[in-house]
Design a protein around this motif. Structure first.
Motif, PDB file in Angstrom:
ATOM      1  N   ILE A  62       0.860  -1.187   0.000  1.00  0.00           N
ATOM      2  CA  ILE A  62       0.000   0.000   0.000  1.00  0.00           C
ATOM      3  C   ILE A  62       0.893   1.233   0.000  1.00  0.00           C
ATOM      4  O   ILE A  62       1.693   1.432   0.906  1.00  0.00           O
ATOM      5  CB  ILE A  62      -0.928   0.009   1.231  1.00  0.00           C
ATOM      6  CG1 ILE A  62      -1.878  -1.191   1.168  1.00  0.00           C
ATOM      7  CG2 ILE A  62      -1.726   1.312   1.307  1.00  0.00           C
ATOM      8  CD1 ILE A  62      -2.747  -1.351   2.394  1.00  0.00           C
ATOM      9  N   GLY A  63       0.758   2.047  -1.042  1.00  0.00           N
ATOM     10  CA  GLY A  63       1.665   3.167  -1.247  1.00  0.00           C
ATOM     11  C   GLY A  63       1.317   4.416  -0.462  1.00  0.00           C
ATOM     12  O   GLY A  63       0.472   4.431   0.441  1.00  0.00           O
ATOM     13  N   PHE A  64       1.969   5.506  -0.859  1.00  0.00           N
ATOM     14  CA  PHE A  64       1.911   6.766  -0.125  1.00  0.00           C
ATOM     15  C   PHE A  64       0.510   7.365  -0.079  1.00  0.00           C
ATOM     16  O   PHE A  64       0.036   7.782   0.982  1.00  0.00           O
ATOM     17  CB  PHE A  64       2.888   7.751  -0.773  1.00  0.00           C
ATOM     18  CG  PHE A  64       2.870   9.130  -0.174  1.00  0.00           C
ATOM     19  CD1 PHE A  64       3.551   9.397   0.999  1.00  0.00           C
ATOM     20  CD2 PHE A  64       2.165  10.164  -0.797  1.00  0.00           C
ATOM     21  CE1 PHE A  64       3.533  10.663   1.550  1.00  0.00           C
ATOM     22  CE2 PHE A  64       2.151  11.436  -0.249  1.00  0.00           C
ATOM     23  CZ  PHE A  64       2.839  11.695   0.929  1.00  0.00           C
ATOM     24  N   TRP A  65      -0.180   7.407  -1.223  1.00  0.00           N
ATOM     25  CA  TRP A  65      -1.465   8.119  -1.278  1.00  0.00           C
ATOM     26  C   TRP A  65      -2.543   7.447  -0.430  1.00  0.00           C
ATOM     27  O   TRP A  65      -3.222   8.143   0.351  1.00  0.00           O
ATOM     28  CB  TRP A  65      -1.916   8.285  -2.731  1.00  0.00           C
ATOM     29  CG  TRP A  65      -0.935   9.079  -3.533  1.00  0.00           C
ATOM     30  CD1 TRP A  65      -0.097   8.609  -4.507  1.00  0.00           C
ATOM     31  CD2 TRP A  65      -0.635  10.475  -3.413  1.00  0.00           C
ATOM     32  NE1 TRP A  65       0.692   9.615  -5.002  1.00  0.00           N
ATOM     33  CE2 TRP A  65       0.383  10.775  -4.359  1.00  0.00           C
ATOM     34  CE3 TRP A  65      -1.134  11.499  -2.608  1.00  0.00           C
ATOM     35  CZ2 TRP A  65       0.903  12.058  -4.508  1.00  0.00           C
ATOM     36  CZ3 TRP A  65      -0.618  12.783  -2.747  1.00  0.00           C
ATOM     37  CH2 TRP A  65       0.391  13.052  -3.692  1.00  0.00           C
ATOM     38  N   PRO A 125      10.412   5.574  -0.006  1.00  0.00           N
ATOM     39  CA  PRO A 125      10.626   6.303  -1.265  1.00  0.00           C
ATOM     40  C   PRO A 125       9.659   7.468  -1.452  1.00  0.00           C
ATOM     41  O   PRO A 125       8.513   7.428  -0.988  1.00  0.00           O
ATOM     42  CB  PRO A 125      10.384   5.222  -2.327  1.00  0.00           C
ATOM     43  CG  PRO A 125       9.449   4.259  -1.667  1.00  0.00           C
ATOM     44  CD  PRO A 125       9.823   4.237  -0.218  1.00  0.00           C
ATOM     45  N   VAL A 126      10.124   8.485  -2.131  1.00  0.00           N
ATOM     46  CA  VAL A 126       9.251   9.599  -2.527  1.00  0.00           C
ATOM     47  C   VAL A 126       8.258   9.078  -3.563  1.00  0.00           C
ATOM     48  O   VAL A 126       8.646   8.330  -4.470  1.00  0.00           O
ATOM     49  CB  VAL A 126      10.097  10.750  -3.119  1.00  0.00           C
ATOM     50  CG1 VAL A 126       9.191  11.832  -3.707  1.00  0.00           C
ATOM     51  CG2 VAL A 126      11.020  11.331  -2.070  1.00  0.00           C
ATOM     52  N   PRO A 127       6.958   9.397  -3.439  1.00  0.00           N
ATOM     53  CA  PRO A 127       5.993   8.931  -4.448  1.00  0.00           C
ATOM     54  C   PRO A 127       6.368   9.411  -5.844  1.00  0.00           C
ATOM     55  O   PRO A 127       6.847  10.542  -6.013  1.00  0.00           O
ATOM     56  CB  PRO A 127       4.661   9.538  -3.973  1.00  0.00           C
ATOM     57  CG  PRO A 127       5.032  10.610  -3.002  1.00  0.00           C
ATOM     58  CD  PRO A 127       6.322  10.198  -2.384  1.00  0.00           C
ATOM     59  N   ARG A 145       9.050  18.343  -1.414  1.00  0.00           N
ATOM     60  CA  ARG A 145       9.159  19.285  -0.306  1.00  0.00           C
ATOM     61  C   ARG A 145       8.172  20.437  -0.459  1.00  0.00           C
ATOM     62  O   ARG A 145       7.594  20.908   0.529  1.00  0.00           O
ATOM     63  CB  ARG A 145      10.597  19.786  -0.180  1.00  0.00           C
ATOM     64  CG  ARG A 145      11.513  18.762   0.474  1.00  0.00           C
ATOM     65  CD  ARG A 145      12.985  19.066   0.241  1.00  0.00           C
ATOM     66  NE  ARG A 145      13.848  18.255   1.090  1.00  0.00           N
ATOM     67  CZ  ARG A 145      14.068  16.953   0.928  1.00  0.00           C
ATOM     68  NH1 ARG A 145      13.486  16.318  -0.081  1.00  0.00           N
ATOM     69  NH2 ARG A 145      14.862  16.281   1.745  1.00  0.00           N
ATOM     70  N   ALA A 146       7.963  20.887  -1.686  1.00  0.00           N
ATOM     71  CA  ALA A 146       6.950  21.920  -1.932  1.00  0.00           C
ATOM     72  C   ALA A 146       5.561  21.389  -1.582  1.00  0.00           C
ATOM     73  O   ALA A 146       4.726  22.102  -1.008  1.00  0.00           O
ATOM     74  CB  ALA A 146       7.001  22.367  -3.394  1.00  0.00           C
ATOM     75  N   PHE A 147       5.312  20.121  -1.906  1.00  0.00           N
ATOM     76  CA  PHE A 147       4.026  19.495  -1.568  1.00  0.00           C
ATOM     77  C   PHE A 147       3.822  19.445  -0.052  1.00  0.00           C
ATOM     78  O   PHE A 147       2.724  19.721   0.442  1.00  0.00           O
ATOM     79  CB  PHE A 147       3.984  18.082  -2.161  1.00  0.00           C
ATOM     80  CG  PHE A 147       2.856  17.240  -1.626  1.00  0.00           C
ATOM     81  CD1 PHE A 147       1.564  17.411  -2.075  1.00  0.00           C
ATOM     82  CD2 PHE A 147       3.100  16.266  -0.653  1.00  0.00           C
ATOM     83  CE1 PHE A 147       0.519  16.630  -1.578  1.00  0.00           C
ATOM     84  CE2 PHE A 147       2.080  15.488  -0.150  1.00  0.00           C
ATOM     85  CZ  PHE A 147       0.782  15.671  -0.609  1.00  0.00           C
ATOM     86  N   LEU A 210       3.921  12.185   6.106  1.00  0.00           N
ATOM     87  CA  LEU A 210       4.566  13.196   5.272  1.00  0.00           C
ATOM     88  C   LEU A 210       6.079  13.224   5.490  1.00  0.00           C
ATOM     89  O   LEU A 210       6.844  13.517   4.573  1.00  0.00           O
ATOM     90  CB  LEU A 210       3.977  14.581   5.595  1.00  0.00           C
ATOM     91  CG  LEU A 210       2.521  14.818   5.177  1.00  0.00           C
ATOM     92  CD1 LEU A 210       2.030  16.156   5.718  1.00  0.00           C
ATOM     93  CD2 LEU A 210       2.362  14.770   3.664  1.00  0.00           C
ATOM     94  N   ALA A 211       6.509  12.904   6.721  1.00  0.00           N
ATOM     95  CA  ALA A 211       7.939  12.951   7.038  1.00  0.00           C
ATOM     96  C   ALA A 211       8.703  11.739   6.520  1.00  0.00           C
ATOM     97  O   ALA A 211       9.921  11.820   6.302  1.00  0.00           O
ATOM     98  CB  ALA A 211       8.128  13.061   8.554  1.00  0.00           C
ATOM     99  N   ALA A 212       8.008  10.625   6.324  1.00  0.00           N
ATOM    100  CA  ALA A 212       8.690   9.369   5.987  1.00  0.00           C
ATOM    101  C   ALA A 212       9.590   9.468   4.748  1.00  0.00           C
ATOM    102  O   ALA A 212      10.727   8.972   4.775  1.00  0.00           O
ATOM    103  CB  ALA A 212       7.657   8.246   5.815  1.00  0.00           C
ATOM    104  N   PRO A 213       9.174  10.104   3.642  1.00  0.00           N
ATOM    105  CA  PRO A 213      10.090  10.186   2.491  1.00  0.00           C
ATOM    106  C   PRO A 213      11.229  11.184   2.663  1.00  0.00           C
ATOM    107  O   PRO A 213      12.173  11.178   1.873  1.00  0.00           O
ATOM    108  CB  PRO A 213       9.148  10.641   1.348  1.00  0.00           C
ATOM    109  CG  PRO A 213       7.770  10.327   1.816  1.00  0.00           C
ATOM    110  CD  PRO A 213       7.809  10.544   3.292  1.00  0.00           C
TER     111      PRO A 213
END
Length: 290
Positions: A62-65, A125-127, A145-147, A210-213
């Protein structure tokens, strides 16, 4: 001579840190302002959110979103269970008992994860949709980071609007002042208290996702952050929603400036500002009265 790229890079880093300070201190302010509990387990619940996202990815695919929705709900449910089974018994006694209970819970949670996973960090990983960055000329801006900055700002302002501008928020504020009167109007105050704690804890869990990546997921990531977050809450004013938000972002930027102009002071600048604020205005910048 300080380069423009270095200056803006450090300010971006400060803004990222400030986004997490604001989101975390917001959850603390909601919990303290509404149910008068100093939630020392907030850092452990933030870590729990990051680890839950990592576990969902590595063991369930199960991914980030989806994790952005599932993890805060899970951490919030755990928080509500803690409130119903433990915290509700301490509302009529000194605040110190709630602090000691949540401090003990933080040690248990962090100790359990350290025993199972060790103290080394786990990569998240970053999505793919947010990978890469934009070259703005004066600096390189990573999209993720902007997100994070935008998402944190929207969540903070949304929570403030709910607390300050809706009927639910009015019930919460009234229940803090006179729970018996609110109960007489047919509002289930115990459920309201449970949902308040669960909501504040869910914000910590969401911050963890949000901090995990950005940061390595490790059992001590919350303990390294919660002390600064408590300082942010004190500076903004205990229980002040807007104080927590504004102080979080401003202090993150102050850290960024310190890393550029006086790196040796960057780790203590928040605490220096806290000491000055307490000397001038003991109730905090947005607190009520002195």
């Amino acid at each position: 001579m300080i380069s423009t790229q270095l200056l803006f890079g450090q300010l971006l880093l400060g803004l990222i840190n400030g986004s997490f300070y604001a989101l975390m201190s917001l959850g603390l302010a909601v919990i303290f302002g509404m149910i008068n509990v100093v939630n020392f387990a907030h850092g452990a619940q933030y870590m729990l959110g990051a680890f839950a996202a990592w576990l969902l990815l590595h063991y369930a695919g199960i991914g980030f979103w989806p994790a952005l929705i599932l993890v805060p709900a899970l951490v919030g449910l755990i928080g509500m269970a803690i409130e119903r089974t433990m915290l509700k018994r301490l509302y009529k006694v000194d605040h110190l008992y709630g602090l000691l209970l949540t401090f003990g819970l933080a040690l248990i949670i962090e100790g359990g994860f350290t025993h199972v996973y060790g103290s080394s960090g786990q990569q998240y990983p970053v999505p793919a949709a947010l990978a890469g960055g934009w070259n703005l000329g004066f600096m390189f801006l990573p999209i993720y980071r902007a997100f994070v900055v935008a998402a944190s700002l929207m969540l903070c302002l949304g929570t403030w609007l709910v607390i300050e501008k809706t009927r639910l928020g009015a019930y919460l504020r009234a229940a803090t002042e006179n729970p018996a009167l609110v109960q007489a109007f047919g509002v289930n105050v115990p459920v309201l208290m449970m949902l308040t704690y669960g909501g504040g804890v869910a914000l910590a869990g969401l911050a963890g996702v949000l901090a995990a990546p950005i940061y390595q997921v490790n059992p001590l990531m919350g303990s390294n952050l919660v002390i600064i977050v408590f300082a942010v809450v004190v500076i903004g004013g205990l229980g002040s929603i807007m104080g927590a938000i504004v102080s979080g972002y401003v202090l993150g930027l102050c850290e960024g400036f310190a890393k550029v102009f006086y790196p040796e002071a960057s780790n203590i600048v928040v605490f220096v500002i806290m000491a000055i604020v307490l000397l001038v205005r003991p109730s905090g910048l947005f607190g009520k009265g002195d």
